[in-house]
Design an enzyme around this catalytic site. Structure first.
Site, PDB file in Angstrom:
ATOM      1  N   TYR A 106       9.211   6.849   2.748  1.00  0.00           N
ATOM      2  CA  TYR A 106       8.193   6.395   3.206  1.00  0.00           C
ATOM      3  C   TYR A 106       7.144   6.066   4.399  1.00  0.00           C
ATOM      4  O   TYR A 106       8.355   6.933   5.051  1.00  0.00           O
ATOM      5  CB  TYR A 106       8.995   4.822   2.951  1.00  0.00           C
ATOM      6  CG  TYR A 106       8.755   4.049   1.756  1.00  0.00           C
ATOM      7  CD1 TYR A 106       8.066   4.054   0.510  1.00  0.00           C
ATOM      8  CD2 TYR A 106      10.217   4.688   0.474  1.00  0.00           C
ATOM      9  CE1 TYR A 106       7.828   3.441  -1.105  1.00  0.00           C
ATOM     10  CE2 TYR A 106      10.144   4.103  -0.800  1.00  0.00           C
ATOM     11  CZ  TYR A 106       9.203   3.335  -1.303  1.00  0.00           C
ATOM     12  OH  TYR A 106       9.444   2.428  -2.567  1.00  0.00           O
ATOM     13  N   TYR A 145      13.861   9.928  -4.649  1.00  0.00           N
ATOM     14  CA  TYR A 145      14.406   9.516  -2.998  1.00  0.00           C
ATOM     15  C   TYR A 145      16.091   9.191  -3.571  1.00  0.00           C
ATOM     16  O   TYR A 145      16.179   8.268  -4.525  1.00  0.00           O
ATOM     17  CB  TYR A 145      13.572   8.988  -2.598  1.00  0.00           C
ATOM     18  CG  TYR A 145      13.295   7.740  -2.552  1.00  0.00           C
ATOM     19  CD1 TYR A 145      14.524   6.932  -2.034  1.00  0.00           C
ATOM     20  CD2 TYR A 145      12.337   7.217  -3.105  1.00  0.00           C
ATOM     21  CE1 TYR A 145      14.147   5.608  -2.585  1.00  0.00           C
ATOM     22  CE2 TYR A 145      11.915   5.533  -2.930  1.00  0.00           C
ATOM     23  CZ  TYR A 145      12.722   4.830  -2.790  1.00  0.00           C
ATOM     24  OH  TYR A 145      12.878   2.855  -3.046  1.00  0.00           O
ATOM     25  N   ARG A 155      16.516   7.626  -6.497  1.00  0.00           N
ATOM     26  CA  ARG A 155      15.433   6.138  -7.216  1.00  0.00           C
ATOM     27  C   ARG A 155      14.453   7.698  -7.741  1.00  0.00           C
ATOM     28  O   ARG A 155      14.220   8.471  -7.653  1.00  0.00           O
ATOM     29  CB  ARG A 155      14.888   5.686  -5.815  1.00  0.00           C
ATOM     30  CG  ARG A 155      15.536   4.755  -5.332  1.00  0.00           C
ATOM     31  CD  ARG A 155      16.056   3.661  -6.226  1.00  0.00           C
ATOM     32  NE  ARG A 155      15.487   3.411  -7.607  1.00  0.00           N
ATOM     33  CZ  ARG A 155      14.615   2.305  -7.374  1.00  0.00           C
ATOM     34  NH1 ARG A 155      13.412   1.857  -7.192  1.00  0.00           N
ATOM     35  NH2 ARG A 155      13.764   1.771  -9.313  1.00  0.00           N
ATOM     36  N   HIS A 158       8.505   6.400  -8.704  1.00  0.00           N
ATOM     37  CA  HIS A 158       8.137   5.136  -8.799  1.00  0.00           C
ATOM     38  C   HIS A 158       7.240   4.098  -8.014  1.00  0.00           C
ATOM     39  O   HIS A 158       6.995   4.572  -6.644  1.00  0.00           O
ATOM     40  CB  HIS A 158       9.745   3.920  -9.377  1.00  0.00           C
ATOM     41  CG  HIS A 158       9.981   3.785  -7.632  1.00  0.00           C
ATOM     42  ND1 HIS A 158      11.545   4.486  -6.871  1.00  0.00           N
ATOM     43  CD2 HIS A 158       9.616   2.957  -6.661  1.00  0.00           C
ATOM     44  CE1 HIS A 158      11.371   3.909  -5.886  1.00  0.00           C
ATOM     45  NE2 HIS A 158      10.787   2.990  -5.189  1.00  0.00           N
ATOM     46  N   HIS A 160       6.008   0.765  -6.197  1.00  0.00           N
ATOM     47  CA  HIS A 160       5.985  -0.357  -6.283  1.00  0.00           C
ATOM     48  C   HIS A 160       4.457  -1.556  -7.145  1.00  0.00           C
ATOM     49  O   HIS A 160       3.600  -0.492  -5.910  1.00  0.00           O
ATOM     50  CB  HIS A 160       6.583  -1.211  -4.685  1.00  0.00           C
ATOM     51  CG  HIS A 160       8.014  -1.004  -4.654  1.00  0.00           C
ATOM     52  ND1 HIS A 160       9.067  -1.386  -5.315  1.00  0.00           N
ATOM     53  CD2 HIS A 160       8.590   1.067  -4.097  1.00  0.00           C
ATOM     54  CE1 HIS A 160      10.200  -0.568  -4.935  1.00  0.00           C
ATOM     55  NE2 HIS A 160       9.607   0.413  -4.125  1.00  0.00           N
TER      56      HIS A 160
HETATM   57 FE   LIG Z   1      10.597   2.189  -3.437  1.00  0.00          FE
END
Ligand SMILES: [Fe+2]
Length: 240
Positions: A106, A145, A155, A158, A160
């Site tokens: 991110y 990640y 995770r 995905h 959000h």
């Molecule tokens: Fe996330």
């Protein structure tokens, strides 16, 4: 106008306290929940218009990129409809989305994963649903990640999502996963969802018909709301 919205179905949604998802322990309520009546202003405003969007807001491949550059990664289109529980489209809903880059990182000051930042990828965008409840955006497929939960938790890939209805009191947040990803069923957050059918509803289908040859794969993700009570909805058949 009080209580014009359905209460959350707590058998469908995860419980607030799920210790295998560690941060839920401190974030979950310790006292009985209170139901607060909504006010008129919460139910009627604001209404979003298409004029708040920029031309690249639904193009994550280019909306953060330097002139002429594009984000690195597998190019995909994500599209779908926002529908109410009776399958009617919800037009005018602000749909926001944010995600890690193709390496699973991110763009955030608290991000600690070692995967490289992509200088041409910001990772967020938005769209407003059209008269048929449709939204669409272009992006790169996010990477999986690792995250500090259990010893080695990851995770799945995905995206959000946040969906605003026609008032700030109508905000819903969820995550979209990708069809065929074996990481989905190993995720401690996904595992908090009690009903496998509810998990299936979060998995976007690979849609070969919507792909762009030599360019992008496509994934279809419909977002279905529980809807408003019919007395409110019937007065506004178009939902706005
Ligand atoms: Fe996330």
């Amino acid at each position: 106008m009080n209580n014009s919205y359905f209460q959350r179905d707590r058998d469908w949604h995860p419980p607030a306290l799920t210790p295998t998802y560690k941060t839920s322990v401190l974030r979950s309520p310790r006292h009985a929940l209170l139901s607060l009546p909504t006010t008129l202003s919460e139910e009627t405003g604001p209404v979003f218009g298409h004029d708040i969007l920029g031309p690249l807001d639904n193009d994550l491949i280019r909306n953060f990129a330097k002139d002429g550059a594009e984000a690195i990664g597998q190019r995909i289109i994500v599209y779908g409809r926002v529908l109410d529980e009776t399958n009617r489209p919800v037009p005018g809903a602000l749909v926001e989305f944010w995600q890690a880059n193709a390496g699973g990182r991110y763009r955030h000051k608290k991000e600690s994963y070692l995967a490289a930042l992509d200088p041409n990828f910001g990772g967020c965008g938005r769209a407003i649903t059209d008269a048929e409840g449709r939204y669409e955006f272009r992006t790169v497929k996010p990477g999986a990640y690792p995250w500090p939960n259990g010893v080695n938790d990851w995770r799945p890939a995905h995206i959000h999502f946040s969906v605003f209805g026609h008032a700030f009191a109508q905000r819903l947040i969820t995550q979209m996963y990708f069809e065929g990803d074996p990481m989905i069923w190993q995720c401690p957050i996904v595992k908090t969802i009690p009903d496998p059918a509810a998990i299936d509803r979060l998995v976007a289908a690979l849609d070969r018909n919507a792909t762009i040859p030599m360019d992008s794969l496509a994934y279809k993700f419909d977002i279905v709301l529980r809807g408003r009570r019919s007395t409110l909805f019937e007065n506004r058949l178009e939902g706005n």
